[in-house]
Design a protein around this motif. Sequence first.
Motif, short mmCIF file in Angstrom:
data_model
loop_
_atom_site.label_atom_id
_atom_site.label_comp_id
_atom_site.label_asym_id
_atom_site.label_seq_id
_atom_site.Cartn_x
_atom_site.Cartn_y
_atom_site.Cartn_z
N LYS A 113 -26.54 56.39 -1.18
CA LYS A 113 -25.68 56.76 -2.11
C LYS A 113 -25.09 58.26 -1.54
O LYS A 113 -23.84 58.42 -1.70
CB LYS A 113 -26.62 57.38 -3.27
CG LYS A 113 -25.85 57.91 -4.37
CD LYS A 113 -25.46 56.87 -5.30
CE LYS A 113 -23.83 57.25 -6.00
NZ LYS A 113 -23.38 56.21 -6.45
N LEU A 114 -25.93 59.01 -1.04
CA LEU A 114 -25.42 60.31 -0.55
C LEU A 114 -24.45 59.93 0.59
O LEU A 114 -23.27 60.38 0.62
CB LEU A 114 -26.61 61.08 -0.04
CG LEU A 114 -25.85 62.22 0.73
CD1 LEU A 114 -26.19 63.44 -0.09
CD2 LEU A 114 -26.50 62.55 2.06
N ILE A 115 -24.78 58.99 1.79
CA ILE A 115 -23.76 58.72 2.70
C ILE A 115 -22.59 58.16 2.18
O ILE A 115 -21.56 58.53 2.74
CB ILE A 115 -24.56 57.66 3.52
CG1 ILE A 115 -25.80 58.30 4.34
CG2 ILE A 115 -23.79 56.78 4.45
CD1 ILE A 115 -26.71 57.48 5.24
N GLU A 116 -22.58 57.27 1.16
CA GLU A 116 -21.26 56.89 0.68
C GLU A 116 -20.56 57.92 0.11
O GLU A 116 -19.30 57.86 0.19
CB GLU A 116 -21.58 55.77 -0.50
CG GLU A 116 -22.08 54.29 0.20
CD GLU A 116 -22.35 53.53 -0.82
OE1 GLU A 116 -22.47 53.35 -2.16
OE2 GLU A 116 -22.83 52.24 -0.56
N THR A 117 -21.06 58.87 -0.45
CA THR A 117 -20.40 60.07 -1.11
C THR A 117 -19.61 60.81 0.11
O THR A 117 -18.30 61.08 0.03
CB THR A 117 -21.00 60.99 -1.83
OG1 THR A 117 -21.90 60.26 -2.84
CG2 THR A 117 -20.41 62.03 -2.51
N VAL A 118 -20.44 60.85 1.06
CA VAL A 118 -20.06 61.80 2.39
C VAL A 118 -18.93 60.75 2.98
O VAL A 118 -17.77 61.52 3.22
CB VAL A 118 -21.09 61.93 3.42
CG1 VAL A 118 -20.57 62.55 4.60
CG2 VAL A 118 -22.09 62.91 2.55
N GLU A 119 -19.05 59.74 3.18
CA GLU A 119 -18.06 58.63 3.61
C GLU A 119 -16.71 58.80 3.01
O GLU A 119 -15.54 59.01 3.61
CB GLU A 119 -18.70 57.40 3.66
CG GLU A 119 -19.56 56.82 4.76
CD GLU A 119 -20.36 55.69 4.48
OE1 GLU A 119 -21.10 55.27 5.57
OE2 GLU A 119 -20.00 55.06 3.39
N GLU A 120 -16.86 58.74 1.77
CA GLU A 120 -15.66 58.84 0.94
C GLU A 120 -14.68 60.02 1.06
O GLU A 120 -13.55 60.10 1.15
CB GLU A 120 -16.12 58.99 -0.69
CG GLU A 120 -14.89 58.52 -1.60
CD GLU A 120 -14.07 57.50 -1.38
OE1 GLU A 120 -12.62 57.87 -1.10
OE2 GLU A 120 -14.38 56.40 -0.85
N VAL A 121 -15.47 61.13 1.18
CA VAL A 121 -14.85 62.44 1.61
C VAL A 121 -14.01 62.55 2.78
O VAL A 121 -12.92 62.70 2.90
CB VAL A 121 -15.94 63.78 1.49
CG1 VAL A 121 -14.87 64.93 1.69
CG2 VAL A 121 -16.64 63.96 0.14
N PHE A 122 -14.88 61.98 3.59
CA PHE A 122 -14.09 62.08 5.28
C PHE A 122 -13.24 60.95 5.39
O PHE A 122 -12.24 61.20 6.14
CB PHE A 122 -15.51 62.02 6.27
CG PHE A 122 -15.88 63.05 6.49
CD1 PHE A 122 -15.52 64.14 7.19
CD2 PHE A 122 -17.31 63.53 6.03
CE1 PHE A 122 -15.89 65.41 7.62
CE2 PHE A 122 -18.07 64.66 6.27
CZ PHE A 122 -17.08 65.58 7.11
N MET A 123 -13.34 59.73 4.95
CA MET A 123 -12.17 58.65 5.00
C MET A 123 -10.97 59.49 4.28
O MET A 123 -9.77 59.27 4.59
CB MET A 123 -12.51 57.62 4.40
CG MET A 123 -13.85 56.85 5.06
SD MET A 123 -13.82 54.92 4.66
CE MET A 123 -14.77 55.09 2.89
N SER A 124 -10.98 60.33 3.08
CA SER A 124 -9.92 60.59 2.47
C SER A 124 -9.30 61.62 3.48
O SER A 124 -8.14 62.15 3.35
CB SER A 124 -10.09 61.36 1.36
OG SER A 124 -10.94 62.59 1.54
N MET A 125 -10.12 62.30 4.38
CA MET A 125 -9.50 63.14 5.42
C MET A 125 -9.02 62.32 6.63
O MET A 125 -8.87 63.05 7.70
CB MET A 125 -10.56 64.18 5.57
CG MET A 125 -10.65 65.26 4.39
SD MET A 125 -11.51 66.84 4.91
CE MET A 125 -13.36 66.29 5.25
N GLY A 126 -9.24 61.27 6.96
CA GLY A 126 -8.60 60.34 7.75
C GLY A 126 -9.58 60.02 8.70
O GLY A 126 -9.39 59.54 10.10
#
Lengths: 349, 789
Positions: A113-126
């Motif tokens: 759950k935490l990792i998916e949240t982090v991934e989402e933020v970083f994917m949005s930054m490319g």
Amino acid sequence: MYNKELQNLLEEVNKCFENINSLKDLEELHTFYMGKNGKITQINQLIKEVPNEEKREFGMKVNEIRTIFNESYENKKNSFLDEELNKKLINEAIDITLPATKISIGAPNILEKLIETVEEVFMSMGYDVVDGPEIEEDKFNFEMLNIPKGHPARDAQDTFYIEGEELLLRSQTSPVQVRTMLEGKGEVPIRMICPGKTYRRDDDDATHSHQFMQIEGLLVDKNISLSDLKGTIDVIVKKLFGESIETRFRPSYYQFTEPSVEVDISCFNCKGEGCNICKNTGWITVAGAGVVHPNVLKMSGYDPEEWSGFAFGFGAERMAMLKYGINDIRAFYNTDLRESRPFDREEVE
Amino acid sequence: MISLEWVQDYIDISDQDLRELAVKITKAGINIEKIISNDIKNLVIGEIVKCENHPDSDHLHVCDVNIGNKVIQIVCGAPNVRDGLKVIVSLPGAILPGNFEIKKSKIRGVESNGMICALFELGLEEKTEENYNKGIHELDSEAPVGEDPIKYLGLNQTLYELDIHKHRNNDCYYHIGFAYEIGAILNRKVILPKDDYKEDKDSIKKYFELKVETDKCPYYLAKMVKNITIKESPEFIKKRLIAAGMRPINNVVDISNYVMLEYGQPTHFFDKDKLGNKILVRNAKDNESVITLDGKKRVLNSNDIVITDGNKPVCIAGIMGGENTEVDENTKTILIESAIFDAVSIRNTANRLDLKSEASIRYGKGLNYEYTEKAINRACHLLEKYADATILSDSVNYDKIDKTLKHVIFKSEEVNKILGINISEDDMKVELNRLGFDFTLNDDKFDVIIPNRRLDIDPYVNDIAEEIGRLYGYHNLVSTLPKVGIRRGKYIGDVKYRKIISKRLRSLGLNEVKSYTLVSPNMANSFNYRNKSQIALPNPMSIDKSVIRTTLLPSLYNVYQYNKSRKINDVLIYEISKTYDKDYNEESLISGLLTGNYLSNGWTIPTKVDFYLVKGIVEDILNYMGFKNRYSFERLNDSNFHPGISAKVLLDKKEIGIIGRIHPKISKDEVYVFEISLNELMKSVKALKFKAANIYPSMEKDMAFIIDKNLESINIVNEIKKLGGKILKEVNVFDVYMGDKLDNDKKSIAYNLLFEDDSKTLTEDEVMKVFNNIIEGIEKKFNAILRDK
């Protein structure tokens, strides 16, 4: 002529519904007046005997009686049907307080759950999300990260070796940095994160686990500075712990970054007042990071004269423990479904 | 542990608030974990104005003590207590070492309002029998009544307990190095301690021959001193060693330790008379042994370095001296060794012998060769002063050390670019001066020479940036975002498939589990339906975590049991993880375990987990990944699973996994599992595309056959499809019957067939022709009997 009869019939029809209490009686009544030999049908037969000049009026009157009967009949019938339906529906009533049938989607593992949240933020930054092997070669796990054989930094990591010193269970996700750079052949900029399993010889207890997850990050581009790293870390910690969270860098040391920093965030719990979570310092350490060491760039085919970058590593368990208030690291790996089920939903800000 | 009172010898910090200084140092990168101070509140200097025997005791005295603002009564048991003595008084409220709080009390009926103390009671001296027998500490007659006695004695100490990163633990672990760090922070100069001494005419060269026969000792320096007197060390040395956590022994041993705490350089003192006239440094021979100072016999091998007298070992180099050349109370002549040994070798030997000495810790981190000479001179200086030593002239040395200076050439803008700050060339000069780095500046290019004491700094501009950055203060950095192109990141490679399938399984109600990769050999071999050989770790921490798993099923079964023991009966879980077999083949597996109810409310008939539900989940994943019509199921024969309720999953006829009920011998409960290889599913999923529904009406027909019980439905379905041709769109089972109305070895399966044509409305005749053809074919092929329509 026949006025009297008509008058009587009208009065009779007006009253005849009064004692009708069932659909059966109503249907009998209908037959009695409207059937083949019914009273209204019968009286209409009399029209033959009515003089021509009165026929029209007679007909109208009979029609009026018929209409009155039909209207009352329909009304009565509908009310009987309604009554019957209502009775039936009331019989069908259920106990709406009995338990519901449980329908739910499954929950991710709490770390996930935490990792998916982090991934989402970083994917949005490319940043791309990548993974690498968990059985690693010494050269990726250590050597190409500027940690040659015999370096004391190796002792600290207490690695699970598989074959001599050459093959091991990766002790960090940093080898994925090397693999990604080698793939980039020194030609393309890199933005990636790698959340992955890592292994070290730690005895399992409430705060240690021989298997744990790191969230590695690497950016290689032109003119990248330590301040850029700070801004990037700001974005993720604010997303995870709230807009008011501040980031602090402290000097630190890693072989593969220079300068290296330790990342502290202001305590989300006490807002700097001092509490158990931040051990009364107002700050919590959440990551190690730094500017990619020129040696590491060079070894992986990126010319440090041209390229620069930063790297960071968060401990996924630590972040999840802080964010969700978990005290025992084993909770992630035992999976008591009562604990993990509530994580089946998104967080709405 | 760093004593600030000691550091004061090398740098002026008398104006500093030591707490604030600690914050500054921590911000610049050396983490001060704890500030330890021996300030004790409620201590005063008192004067005994009256001292009488206790009425009820033969050794206690009742004293009136003047503490400046008043006179208080204290009962004291020390033998040396007497009238007119100036003493250290701890008043009620004082907390002495050991968390001992002084309170008002009655001692044998007499009121006592404090305690008269000995130094060891205040933690200022070791607690020895000798010190105990001395009784209370006697202050001199000048001591000012009412003042703080610790300050008066000059014993007030502040210690920093450091938690420093590995790279700085060679230069910040000793007092002079730490002084340089403070110097950089405060921009002050460091003054090195005195190391001058008189040299005797007699030269060491007359007595000593040095030979080095190993490349693991690039530098060896020795001096000789004679006529020493072994005695107690002066107070300041004892005090400082105690503060640093070392026990004072005698002047000679203490001086060796003292110098080590000053310069970080261990020195070793040999009793020259025991040693003889030769030093040979060489690699140890296998099985050679030496008895070390702690009295233990150490067996060496050829990876170790030894100091020998030409034949036998007298010291394990860099680790511990030998008993045979130990300095004792009769020692008169000493050989002082100050050397550099290979750090990795020392670490390995110390680890193997499990012998971590003060010296081995320091050698293991690497040392600055410049300090070997400084340390030996300082030791001579102190031995001359405090052990009456005569220092022989000359030294013997071996020097193969690489003295190449580390240069870094850079422009100030390079540092600015790395840090994302903007400091001028002039400010850069100031910073470099603070750090004590020598440099020249030509055409806006700095040429910096890294001092040898900073072993941690490599010749890169990044290293200079770190030094400047930490002094500039990372807290002063402004957050910026990298100026890079805009794009959205993607899941790459197998991550993408893991995520897609994970979300799908969750939407089907399964909960994700993460479990350990390392399992016990027993666990690894349960559910080993593929007969895989596993990797066993050569040096596991425990048998429980010694094998790398090749299937996730045992782990899921563990999670199931964990939950079952907590009375959770409906367990629907999955895990997607990597596995490795003996040949290091990596395979990601998707595994699931389901038991209990899939849908329920507790009071009506629930949808229980059964084989077909699990099959449905597997099929959903396969369909979702685009493998519709390419997979099939075959009966599985494996001892871990119910022989009648388990199947292999095949994709394009190739086995990619299994589904089944766990064998009732393993689990009485109905527990179902599946495991399929993710590697086989990693094909890109087709793009979504709209397909209009058929506008021509479809026609449905039913047929049921009585067939052999063992005949699997899929055979009939496949034949129906074959015979049905283009217009047959779907075949669905809608009833299966076994029971009284049929023979024991028979079953009946009813099928619903859907006919459709994309281009026209089908006629009854067209459909019936096909329909009858199918019936005829099935009857013939399977010896089936058509049931009543």
